[in-house]
Design a protein around this motif. Structure first.
Motif, short mmCIF file in Angstrom:
data_model
loop_
_atom_site.label_atom_id
_atom_site.label_comp_id
_atom_site.label_asym_id
_atom_site.label_seq_id
_atom_site.Cartn_x
_atom_site.Cartn_y
_atom_site.Cartn_z
N GLY A 58 0.82 -1.22 0.00
CA GLY A 58 0.00 0.00 0.00
C GLY A 58 0.85 1.26 0.00
N ARG A 59 0.36 2.32 0.68
CA ARG A 59 1.05 3.61 0.56
C ARG A 59 2.08 3.86 1.67
NH1 ARG A 59 -0.58 7.85 3.83
NH2 ARG A 59 -2.47 7.48 5.04
N GLY A 60 2.25 2.88 2.59
CA GLY A 60 3.21 3.09 3.69
C GLY A 60 4.33 2.08 3.67
N CYS A 62 6.29 1.56 6.98
CA CYS A 62 5.89 1.06 8.29
C CYS A 62 5.75 2.25 9.23
CB CYS A 62 6.91 0.05 8.82
SG CYS A 62 6.61 -0.43 10.53
N ALA A 63 4.56 2.37 9.85
CA ALA A 63 4.27 3.51 10.74
C ALA A 63 4.67 3.24 12.18
CB ALA A 63 2.80 3.87 10.66
N GLY A 64 5.67 2.36 12.38
CA GLY A 64 6.14 2.09 13.73
C GLY A 64 5.33 1.00 14.39
N PHE A 65 5.61 0.79 15.66
CA PHE A 65 4.90 -0.26 16.39
C PHE A 65 3.43 0.13 16.48
CE2 PHE A 65 4.32 -3.14 20.13
CZ PHE A 65 4.77 -4.28 19.49
N ASP A 66 2.55 -0.87 16.36
CA ASP A 66 1.12 -0.59 16.38
C ASP A 66 0.76 0.16 17.67
OD1 ASP A 66 -1.77 -1.10 16.96
OD2 ASP A 66 -1.62 -2.10 15.02
N THR A 67 0.13 1.32 17.51
CA THR A 67 -0.08 2.17 18.68
C THR A 67 -1.02 1.54 19.70
OG1 THR A 67 -1.51 3.42 17.19
CG2 THR A 67 0.52 4.48 17.85
N SER A 68 -1.92 0.65 19.27
CA SER A 68 -2.79 0.03 20.28
C SER A 68 -1.97 -0.93 21.15
CB SER A 68 -3.98 -0.69 19.64
OG SER A 68 -3.53 -1.56 18.65
N GLY A 125 9.14 5.75 13.47
CA GLY A 125 9.36 4.96 14.68
C GLY A 125 10.13 3.68 14.36
N LEU A 126 9.56 2.54 14.78
CA LEU A 126 10.25 1.28 14.48
C LEU A 126 10.40 1.09 12.97
CD1 LEU A 126 8.89 -1.42 16.97
CD2 LEU A 126 10.98 -0.08 17.08
N GLY A 127 9.49 1.67 12.19
CA GLY A 127 9.61 1.59 10.73
C GLY A 127 10.88 2.28 10.25
N ALA A 156 16.07 7.06 22.35
CA ALA A 156 16.65 6.58 21.08
C ALA A 156 16.68 5.05 21.14
CB ALA A 156 18.05 7.14 20.91
N GLU A 157 15.67 4.44 20.49
CA GLU A 157 15.40 3.02 20.73
C GLU A 157 16.24 2.07 19.89
OE1 GLU A 157 11.34 2.35 19.75
OE2 GLU A 157 10.58 3.74 21.25
N HIS A 158 16.41 0.88 20.42
CA HIS A 158 16.81 -0.30 19.65
C HIS A 158 18.04 -0.11 18.76
CE1 HIS A 158 13.30 -2.07 21.29
NE2 HIS A 158 12.53 -1.12 20.77
C1 LIG Z 1 8.47 0.68 21.00
C2 LIG Z 1 7.91 1.79 20.19
C3 LIG Z 1 8.20 1.96 18.93
C4 LIG Z 1 7.57 2.92 17.99
O1 LIG Z 1 7.49 2.62 16.84
S1 LIG Z 1 7.02 4.42 18.57
C5 LIG Z 1 6.24 5.13 17.15
C6 LIG Z 1 4.83 4.63 16.95
N1 LIG Z 1 4.29 5.21 15.72
C7 LIG Z 1 3.81 6.46 15.65
O2 LIG Z 1 3.75 7.22 16.61
C8 LIG Z 1 3.31 6.91 14.28
C9 LIG Z 1 1.80 7.10 14.31
N2 LIG Z 1 1.34 7.43 12.96
C10 LIG Z 1 1.50 8.67 12.41
O3 LIG Z 1 2.05 9.59 12.98
C11 LIG Z 1 0.92 8.85 11.04
O4 LIG Z 1 0.01 7.81 10.77
C12 LIG Z 1 1.99 8.87 9.88
C13 LIG Z 1 2.86 10.13 10.03
C14 LIG Z 1 2.88 7.63 9.95
C15 LIG Z 1 1.26 8.90 8.53
O5 LIG Z 1 0.30 9.92 8.51
P1 LIG Z 1 -0.85 9.91 7.39
O6 LIG Z 1 -0.23 9.68 6.05
O7 LIG Z 1 -1.65 11.16 7.57
O8 LIG Z 1 -1.78 8.61 7.70
P2 LIG Z 1 -2.84 8.40 8.88
O9 LIG Z 1 -4.19 8.85 8.37
O10 LIG Z 1 -2.35 9.01 10.15
O11 LIG Z 1 -2.82 6.80 9.06
C16 LIG Z 1 -3.48 5.93 8.16
C17 LIG Z 1 -4.09 4.80 8.97
O12 LIG Z 1 -3.02 4.08 9.59
C18 LIG Z 1 -3.27 4.02 11.00
N3 LIG Z 1 -1.96 4.06 11.69
C19 LIG Z 1 -0.93 4.89 11.45
N4 LIG Z 1 0.08 4.65 12.27
C20 LIG Z 1 -0.31 3.61 13.06
C21 LIG Z 1 0.31 2.90 14.13
N5 LIG Z 1 1.57 3.15 14.51
N6 LIG Z 1 -0.39 1.93 14.71
C22 LIG Z 1 -1.64 1.61 14.31
N7 LIG Z 1 -2.30 2.25 13.31
C23 LIG Z 1 -1.62 3.24 12.70
C24 LIG Z 1 -4.07 5.26 11.30
O13 LIG Z 1 -4.77 5.14 12.50
C25 LIG Z 1 -4.98 5.34 10.09
O14 LIG Z 1 -6.02 4.42 10.25
P3 LIG Z 1 -7.59 4.88 10.02
O15 LIG Z 1 -7.63 5.24 8.57
O16 LIG Z 1 -8.39 3.67 10.37
O17 LIG Z 1 -7.82 6.05 10.91
#
Ligand SMILES: C/C=C/C(=O)SCCNC(=O)CCNC(=O)[C@H](O)C(C)(C)COP(=O)(O)OP(=O)(O)OC[C@H]1O[C@@H](n2cnc3c(N)ncnc32)[C@H](O)[C@@H]1OP(=O)(O)O
Length: 276
Positions: A58-60, A62-68, A125-127, A156-158
């Motif tokens: 698709g268009r991404g 990896c947006a990092g670890f699933d926020t849920s 993030g993890l992506g 600054a992870e991992h």
């Molecule tokens: C141990 C920890 C490690 C880590 O990885 S910490 C980092 C965790 N990740 C994040 O904080 C990133 C969260 N996401 C974003 O900030 C944005 O997204 C992006 C900048 C990556 C992209 O923005 P845009 O292009 O506007 O897309 P969109 O409308 O925000 O997202 C499209 C769909 O993808 C879902 N999604 C995005 N990131 C995550 C995620 N990390 N976990 C679960 N779902 C995610 C959204 O909710 C939405 O879904 P729906 O269309 O149903 O609303």
């Protein structure tokens, strides 16, 4: 092997691992991370695979670890991962200087083949860390790369604190980590975060061309040794690195791939490397 959250395909010597949760911009889970490990092990062991591409559906990317899952894990340790969370011990398969430590992505350098991150969209993030641990980064002009950790109250992870300064220098690394602001592909290229940027419309074809070049025109043995040298040399002195290079040169001069490397040039034909 059957996978749920990635797609694993091998075509013409190129193994492609596609992160496959496109509705969530391929946000990662422990299951996905286990599958990525298993796929890397499969690709590393398969003599038919010469290069590995990691990309997103698709268009991404990896947006990092699933926020849920991240929210659920708020009270658990995310740093000290256990074997059950990570699955296959790549370290047991290909070796590592730290066999007791299971890094999240720090095993990528031990996979004995080049790994290309094809960053087709947001890598956050993890992506972003996953992409950084690949050997080469190619980006679509629609890519966005960011380390949002300080904005989330994280660090600054991992291993990114070790790797990012090596890729972009201390100053750019601290800029990216402090501000938590993503950069676009053009800026990522300017600071050396990615090697090449291609228009989104041509991206898959350009990645195939780059990966195909490594799969067809370059000695797999030379790629394997070069990758091991470059990562191991990060821990060596110049004298040690030069000594090892001299030893590896002597071994290379005795290989079929070296003879083929010379012969295909002299005979003005396509190389047929065997990896021996
Ligand atoms: C141990 C920890 C490690 C880590 O990885 S910490 C980092 C965790 N990740 C994040 O904080 C990133 C969260 N996401 C974003 O900030 C944005 O997204 C992006 C900048 C990556 C992209 O923005 P845009 O292009 O506007 O897309 P969109 O409308 O925000 O997202 C499209 C769909 O993808 C879902 N999604 C995005 N990131 C995550 C995620 N990390 N976990 C679960 N779902 C995610 C959204 O909710 C939405 O879904 P729906 O269309 O149903 O609303």
């Amino acid at each position: 092997m059957a996978y749920d959250e990635i797609i694993y395909e091998v075509t013409d010597g190129i193994a492609t691992i596609t992160l496959n949760r496109p509705d969530k911009l391929n946000a990662s889970t422990f299951k996905m991370e286990r599958e990525i490990r298993d796929a890397f092990v499969a690709a590393g062991r398969d003599d038919g695979v010469r290069v590995i591409v990691l990309t997103g559906a698709g268009r991404g990317f990896c947006a990092g670890f699933d926020t849920s899952s991240l929210a659920e894990a708020a009270n658990e340790s995310q740093g000290a991962l256990d074997g059950e969370q990570l699955g296959t011990h790549v370290e047991d398969v290909f070796g590592t200087p730290h066999p007791d430590y299971l890094g999240r992505y720090s095993y990528f350098p031990s996979i004995p083949k080049p790994i290309i991150a094809a960053i087709n969209g947001p890598a956050v993030g993890l992506g972003m860390i996953m992409a950084m641990f690949c050997d080469v980064r190619l980006a679509s002009d629609s890519a966005k790369i960011g380390a949002p950790f300080t904005r989330l109250g994280l660090v600054a992870e991992h291993g990114i604190s070790w790797l990012l300064p090596r890729l972009v220098g201390l100053s750019n690394a601290l800029d990216l980590l402090f501000t938590a602001q993503p950069v676009n592909a053009e800026e990522a290229s300017r600071i050396g975060l990615v090697s090449h940027v291609y228009p989104a419309a041509d991206f898959r074809a350009k990645v195939a061309e780059y990966a195909g070049h490594l799969a067809r025109n370059v000695s797999p043995r030379a790629l394997r040794i070069t990758k091991a040298q470059v990562y191991a040399d990060q821990y060596r002195t110049l004298d040690e690195a030069t000594l090892i290079a001299d030893e590896e040169m002597d071994k290379s001069l005795a290989t079929e791939d070296f003879r083929e490397g010379i012969n295909h040039f002299l005979e003005k034909r396509q190389a047929r490397f065997t990896g021996r």
